[in-house]
Every structure is written in structure tokens, then in C-alpha cells.
Scaffold this motif. Structure first.
Motif, PDB file in Angstrom:
ATOM      1  N   GLU A 192       0.823  -1.218   0.000  1.00 41.84           N
ATOM      2  CA  GLU A 192       0.000   0.000   0.000  1.00 41.84           C
ATOM      3  C   GLU A 192       0.848   1.255   0.000  1.00 41.84           C
ATOM      4  O   GLU A 192       0.619   2.172  -0.785  1.00 41.84           O
ATOM      5  N   ILE A 193       1.834   1.297   0.878  1.00 48.48           N
ATOM      6  CA  ILE A 193       2.647   2.510   0.929  1.00 48.48           C
ATOM      7  C   ILE A 193       3.447   2.671  -0.363  1.00 48.48           C
ATOM      8  O   ILE A 193       3.605   3.773  -0.870  1.00 48.48           O
ATOM      9  N   GLY A 194       3.909   1.578  -0.941  1.00 46.67           N
ATOM     10  CA  GLY A 194       4.618   1.643  -2.217  1.00 46.67           C
ATOM     11  C   GLY A 194       3.726   2.174  -3.333  1.00 46.67           C
ATOM     12  O   GLY A 194       4.167   2.958  -4.175  1.00 46.67           O
ATOM     13  N   GLN A 195       2.463   1.762  -3.340  1.00 43.82           N
ATOM     14  CA  GLN A 195       1.528   2.256  -4.354  1.00 43.82           C
ATOM     15  C   GLN A 195       1.249   3.745  -4.159  1.00 43.82           C
ATOM     16  O   GLN A 195       1.169   4.500  -5.140  1.00 43.82           O
ATOM     17  N   ALA A 196       1.111   4.174  -2.914  1.00 46.24           N
ATOM     18  CA  ALA A 196       0.887   5.593  -2.648  1.00 46.24           C
ATOM     19  C   ALA A 196       2.109   6.409  -3.063  1.00 46.24           C
ATOM     20  O   ALA A 196       1.983   7.462  -3.687  1.00 46.24           O
ATOM     21  N   GLU A 197       3.291   5.906  -2.728  1.00 45.41           N
ATOM     22  CA  GLU A 197       4.516   6.600  -3.134  1.00 45.41           C
ATOM     23  C   GLU A 197       4.613   6.673  -4.649  1.00 45.41           C
ATOM     24  O   GLU A 197       4.984   7.708  -5.208  1.00 45.41           O
ATOM     25  N   GLY A 198       4.263   5.592  -5.325  1.00 51.15           N
ATOM     26  CA  GLY A 198       4.309   5.573  -6.787  1.00 51.15           C
ATOM     27  C   GLY A 198       3.294   6.506  -7.424  1.00 51.15           C
ATOM     28  O   GLY A 198       3.533   7.049  -8.494  1.00 51.15           O
ATOM     29  N   PHE A 199       2.161   6.706  -6.776  1.00 52.61           N
ATOM     30  CA  PHE A 199       1.152   7.651  -7.264  1.00 52.61           C
ATOM     31  C   PHE A 199       1.681   9.077  -7.207  1.00 52.61           C
ATOM     32  O   PHE A 199       1.430   9.881  -8.093  1.00 52.61           O
ATOM     33  N   LEU A 200       2.437   9.376  -6.151  1.00 50.36           N
ATOM     34  CA  LEU A 200       2.879  10.748  -5.918  1.00 50.36           C
ATOM     35  C   LEU A 200       4.256  11.079  -6.473  1.00 50.36           C
ATOM     36  O   LEU A 200       4.528  12.248  -6.761  1.00 50.36           O
ATOM     37  N   THR A 201       5.134  10.094  -6.629  1.00 48.51           N
ATOM     38  CA  THR A 201       6.507  10.389  -7.042  1.00 48.51           C
ATOM     39  C   THR A 201       6.959   9.469  -8.159  1.00 48.51           C
ATOM     40  O   THR A 201       6.536   8.322  -8.241  1.00 48.51           O
ATOM     41  N   GLY A 202       7.833   9.997  -8.994  1.00 50.28           N
ATOM     42  CA  GLY A 202       8.413   9.199 -10.070  1.00 50.28           C
ATOM     43  C   GLY A 202       7.777   9.484 -11.412  1.00 50.28           C
ATOM     44  O   GLY A 202       6.843  10.277 -11.528  1.00 50.28           O
ATOM     45  N   PRO A 203       8.263   8.849 -12.434  1.00 46.09           N
ATOM     46  CA  PRO A 203       7.762   9.083 -13.794  1.00 46.09           C
ATOM     47  C   PRO A 203       6.274   8.780 -13.913  1.00 46.09           C
ATOM     48  O   PRO A 203       5.786   7.775 -13.420  1.00 46.09           O
ATOM     49  N   GLY A 204       5.550   9.685 -14.544  1.00 45.29           N
ATOM     50  CA  GLY A 204       4.122   9.506 -14.774  1.00 45.29           C
ATOM     51  C   GLY A 204       3.259   9.726 -13.550  1.00 45.29           C
ATOM     52  O   GLY A 204       2.078   9.402 -13.552  1.00 45.29           O
ATOM     53  N   SER A 205       3.839  10.305 -12.498  1.00 43.66           N
ATOM     54  CA  SER A 205       3.117  10.495 -11.246  1.00 43.66           C
ATOM     55  C   SER A 205       2.780  11.963 -11.042  1.00 43.66           C
ATOM     56  O   SER A 205       3.006  12.801 -11.913  1.00 43.66           O
ATOM     57  N   MET A 206       2.286  12.272  -9.846  1.00 44.30           N
ATOM     58  CA  MET A 206       1.979  13.659  -9.508  1.00 44.30           C
ATOM     59  C   MET A 206       3.232  14.525  -9.571  1.00 44.30           C
ATOM     60  O   MET A 206       3.150  15.706  -9.849  1.00 44.30           O
ATOM     61  N   GLU A 207       4.379  13.923  -9.326  1.00 47.11           N
ATOM     62  CA  GLU A 207       5.636  14.658  -9.390  1.00 47.11           C
ATOM     63  C   GLU A 207       5.854  15.240 -10.793  1.00 47.11           C
ATOM     64  O   GLU A 207       6.496  16.273 -10.950  1.00 47.11           O
ATOM     65  N   ASP A 208       5.297  14.596 -11.800  1.00 43.19           N
ATOM     66  CA  ASP A 208       5.399  15.050 -13.187  1.00 43.19           C
ATOM     67  C   ASP A 208       4.160  15.824 -13.629  1.00 43.19           C
ATOM     68  O   ASP A 208       3.932  16.001 -14.820  1.00 43.19           O
ATOM     69  N   LEU A 209       3.360  16.277 -12.691  1.00 47.24           N
ATOM     70  CA  LEU A 209       2.051  16.855 -12.993  1.00 47.24           C
ATOM     71  C   LEU A 209       2.101  17.920 -14.089  1.00 47.24           C
ATOM     72  O   LEU A 209       1.292  17.897 -15.013  1.00 47.24           O
ATOM     73  N   GLU A 210       3.034  18.821 -13.996  1.00 48.51           N
ATOM     74  CA  GLU A 210       3.090  19.924 -14.973  1.00 48.51           C
ATOM     75  C   GLU A 210       3.257  19.423 -16.406  1.00 48.51           C
ATOM     76  O   GLU A 210       2.776  20.039 -17.349  1.00 48.51           O
ATOM     77  N   LEU A 211       3.899  18.276 -16.580  1.00 49.05           N
ATOM     78  CA  LEU A 211       4.119  17.742 -17.921  1.00 49.05           C
ATOM     79  C   LEU A 211       2.835  17.285 -18.608  1.00 49.05           C
ATOM     80  O   LEU A 211       2.806  17.132 -19.824  1.00 49.05           O
ATOM     81  N   PHE A 212       1.765  17.073 -17.833  1.00 49.91           N
ATOM     82  CA  PHE A 212       0.507  16.603 -18.394  1.00 49.91           C
ATOM     83  C   PHE A 212      -0.339  17.731 -18.974  1.00 49.91           C
ATOM     84  O   PHE A 212      -1.366  17.480 -19.588  1.00 49.91           O
TER      85      PHE A 212
END
Length: 155
Positions: A131-151
């Protein structure tokens, strides 16, 4: 379906609805919306040094804290822009989707982080590694919220 899975699914659905509207040109962010997204990204810098999620080398406090920090930032962003955050579990995003739906989708995961942090501090209970890995993946890394501006193509 467990509550985290429903929350994550809802978060992706609401986030996707807003991003799809933006990419199709139905939602063009105004200057305030663009600045709010920039401010969210500045305030939620995960400081992971380019490491991909999950951040198993970090303590539970750091990992859960990273996720929980998003909730406060998103509440402030919603207040600043006059958007109302909505629960996403079991609900469909409004159409056309826009900033309120985007923020609500992301907030669902930050709010989960706050719940996890309370459980950690009160009961020394931690979420599953998955669960925590999925939440981290949602928020950080390629294609995540961390890349929000690119969308968005309206920058």
C-alpha cells in the motif's frame, strides 16, 4: 475491495478525468490554476534524490510523512483557489472535470497518508509495504503527480 484500493482507484479516476479534459482542450487552466499547480509541486518536493519509489531505505515516519504532507498542501491550494475537495471513493468526477477534480484525486492519497501517520503515532501500526509503495508511486516518479506539470499543454 479494501478501502485503500478503492481510494487509489478513485484518485486515479479523478486525476485522469481532469488531465484528460486538459489534454483535450476542454479545460484550459487560468493563471491562478497554473500557479497553484506550480506551488503544489514546490511544496511537495519528495527530496528522494532521484530514487524510484518505493523508498524502502527510508523510515516509516519519513515515508508516511511524505505522503501525508500532500494533504495539507492540497487543502491550502483548494482554499486559495476557492475549490471544494470532494471524496473520490465510489463517486464519479464532475464533467467537465477541472481543478477541483484534480485536487480531489490527489488529496485522496494525501489524506490516506494522514490516516496512516495517526495510526503510526498512536498505535505503532504501519500500512502494508504494498500500500505505501503504491501511494509513493502515485505521488513520485515518472508519470506520477511529481510530473504533474508535464501533463498540461497550456503552460
Amino acid at each position: 475491495m479494501d478501502s485503500f484500493t478503492a481510494r487509489l482507484d478513485g484518485a486515479w479516476e479523478w486525476w485522469s478525468a481532469a488531465v484528460d479534459e486538459a489534454q483535450e482542450g476542454s479545460w484550459v487552466r487560468d493563471p491562478v490554476e497554473r500557479q497553484v499547480v506550480a506551488d503544489i509541486m514546490a511544496a511537495t518536493n519528495a527530496l528522494h534524490g532521484g530514487r524510484p519509489a518505493p523508498f524502502t531505505e527510508d523510515s516509516w515516519h519519513v515515508r508516511i510523512g511524505r505522503i501525508a504532507n500532500w494533504a495539507g498542501v492540497l487543502r491550502l491550494a483548494a482554499r486559495a483557489g476557492g475549490w471544494e475537495l470532494q471524496p473520490v471513493v465510489g463517486r464519479r468526477p464532475s464533467t467537465p472535470a477541472g481543478m477541483a477534480e484534480l485536487l480531489s484525486g490527489i488529496y485522496a492519497i494525501g489524506e490516506q497518508g494522514e490516516t496512516w501517520m495517526k495510526q503510526l503515532l498512536r498505535e505503532s501500526r504501519v500500512p502494508s509495504e504494498s500500500e505505501i509503495g503504491q501511494a509513493e508511486g502515485f505521488l513520485t516518479g515518472p508519470g506520477s503527480m511529481e510530473d504533474l506539470e508535464l501533463f498540461f499543454y497550456d503552460s
